[in-house]
Scaffold this active site. Structure first.
Site, mmCIF file in Angstrom:
data_model
loop_
_atom_site.group_PDB
_atom_site.id
_atom_site.type_symbol
_atom_site.label_atom_id
_atom_site.label_comp_id
_atom_site.label_asym_id
_atom_site.label_seq_id
_atom_site.Cartn_x
_atom_site.Cartn_y
_atom_site.Cartn_z
ATOM 1 N N TYR A 105 0.876 -1.169 0.000
ATOM 2 C CA TYR A 105 0.000 0.000 0.000
ATOM 3 C C TYR A 105 0.915 1.221 0.000
ATOM 4 O O TYR A 105 1.405 1.656 1.030
ATOM 5 C CB TYR A 105 -0.924 -0.024 1.223
ATOM 6 C CG TYR A 105 -1.803 1.193 1.376
ATOM 7 C CD1 TYR A 105 -2.434 1.769 0.272
ATOM 8 C CD2 TYR A 105 -2.021 1.764 2.621
ATOM 9 C CE1 TYR A 105 -3.244 2.883 0.420
ATOM 10 C CE2 TYR A 105 -2.824 2.871 2.778
ATOM 11 C CZ TYR A 105 -3.429 3.432 1.671
ATOM 12 O OH TYR A 105 -4.222 4.537 1.817
ATOM 13 N N ASP A 144 -2.130 -1.329 -4.072
ATOM 14 C CA ASP A 144 -2.478 0.047 -4.405
ATOM 15 C C ASP A 144 -1.176 0.834 -4.492
ATOM 16 O O ASP A 144 -0.588 1.185 -3.475
ATOM 17 C CB ASP A 144 -3.401 0.603 -3.313
ATOM 18 C CG ASP A 144 -3.755 2.063 -3.526
ATOM 19 O OD1 ASP A 144 -3.311 2.650 -4.537
ATOM 20 O OD2 ASP A 144 -4.472 2.623 -2.674
ATOM 21 N N HIS A 242 -12.135 1.154 -4.171
ATOM 22 C CA HIS A 242 -11.298 0.414 -5.118
ATOM 23 C C HIS A 242 -12.018 -0.875 -5.482
ATOM 24 O O HIS A 242 -12.873 -1.362 -4.734
ATOM 25 C CB HIS A 242 -9.961 0.023 -4.488
ATOM 26 C CG HIS A 242 -9.074 1.163 -4.094
ATOM 27 N ND1 HIS A 242 -7.908 1.466 -4.755
ATOM 28 C CD2 HIS A 242 -9.191 2.066 -3.088
ATOM 29 C CE1 HIS A 242 -7.342 2.502 -4.166
ATOM 30 N NE2 HIS A 242 -8.102 2.881 -3.158
#
Length: 250
Positions: A105, A144, A242
């Site tokens: 992330y 991500d 998302h």
């Protein structure tokens, strides 16, 4: 082999919006989660003895965090990219027989770009870390990455130029990572496919109009390219701002 990655933007909330149903439906061999936003003991996911779970929690409550749920037991597990535990819980690395899996992330530069300098320094450390792993065995990176790399990866490229996640500096770091021996698996298979995104603002109507960004990825060491059979983006799956992304390997 099927691998899935999903920034759930709060796993407890996502569980109430169909996470478990999607998990069972996808039947992934390895399922990676980002932005879990919880601490140890705040959730219990029961998938039987078939799966083992690994969690990297942020020190700050309700913030960041990553997890991997896998039916393939890893040889080793590493938390963070430094020897000392990173307080934001952003990286988990699992070593398997034939590859390393890294779920990440990536830090957000923030809307006012106040964290851009830190973000760029972090990118350099992360790239070096992946390159060191890649010397040992192939690497799969998912999560991500908080950047739309090319103009095709964002709905309004002109209007967002210079915004957090679409600055020239962040995009250049992504280019450098790919140039270091990695491929964007989705673009590798679908170089010209447009209007396919993985994140949408929560502003009313934005997702319905598909005004999105593709910022969730599966990257892989270039030598894994012959093994890639498909790379998908499950745009229709909700439960988070998302959607999940999928990589399938022969």
């Amino acid at each position: 082999m099927r691998l899935v990655s999903w920034n759930v933007n709060g796993l407890r909330s996502c569980v109430n919006k169909g996470f478990n149903d999607y998990f069972k439906e996808t039947d992934a061999d390895i399922f990676c989660v980002q932005e879990t936003k919880l601490q140890e003991g705040q959730i219990s996911l029961e998938y039987g003895e078939e799966y083992v779970q690994f969690w990297n929690y942020a020190v700050k409550k309700g913030y960041s965090g990553t997890a991997v749920i896998t039916r393939i037991k890893p040889l080793t597990v590493r938390y963070g990219i430094e020897e000392d535990h990173e307080p934001e819980g952003r990286v988990l690395t699992l070593e398997f027989d034939d590859f390393y899996l890294v779920t990440v992330y990536t830090p957000n530069a923030k809307r006012d770009l106040s964290r851009l300098e830190y973000r760029l320094e972090w990118e350099d450390r992360f790239r070096t870390y992946l390159q060191e792993l890649d010397k040992l065995k192939p690497v799969i990176v998912c999560g991500d990455l908080n950047v739309a790399h090319q103009e095709i990866d964002i709905k309004n490229a002109k209007g967002n130029r210079g915004a957090s996640g679409f600055t020239d500096e962040e995009r250049e770091k992504m280019t450098r990572l790919l140039d270091a021996g990695f491929i964007d698996t989705f673009r590798h298979l679908y170089p010209d496919r447009a209007d396919v995104y993985s994140w949408w603002s929560n502003m009313p109507g934005v997702r319905d109009r598909n005004v999105g960004w593709r910022i969730d990825y599966f990257l892989a060491s270039a030598r894994l390219a012959p093994s890639i059979t498909d790379a998908k983006i499950d745009c229709h799956i909700k439960g988070s701002d998302h959607c999940p992304v999928i990589l399938e390997l022969a």
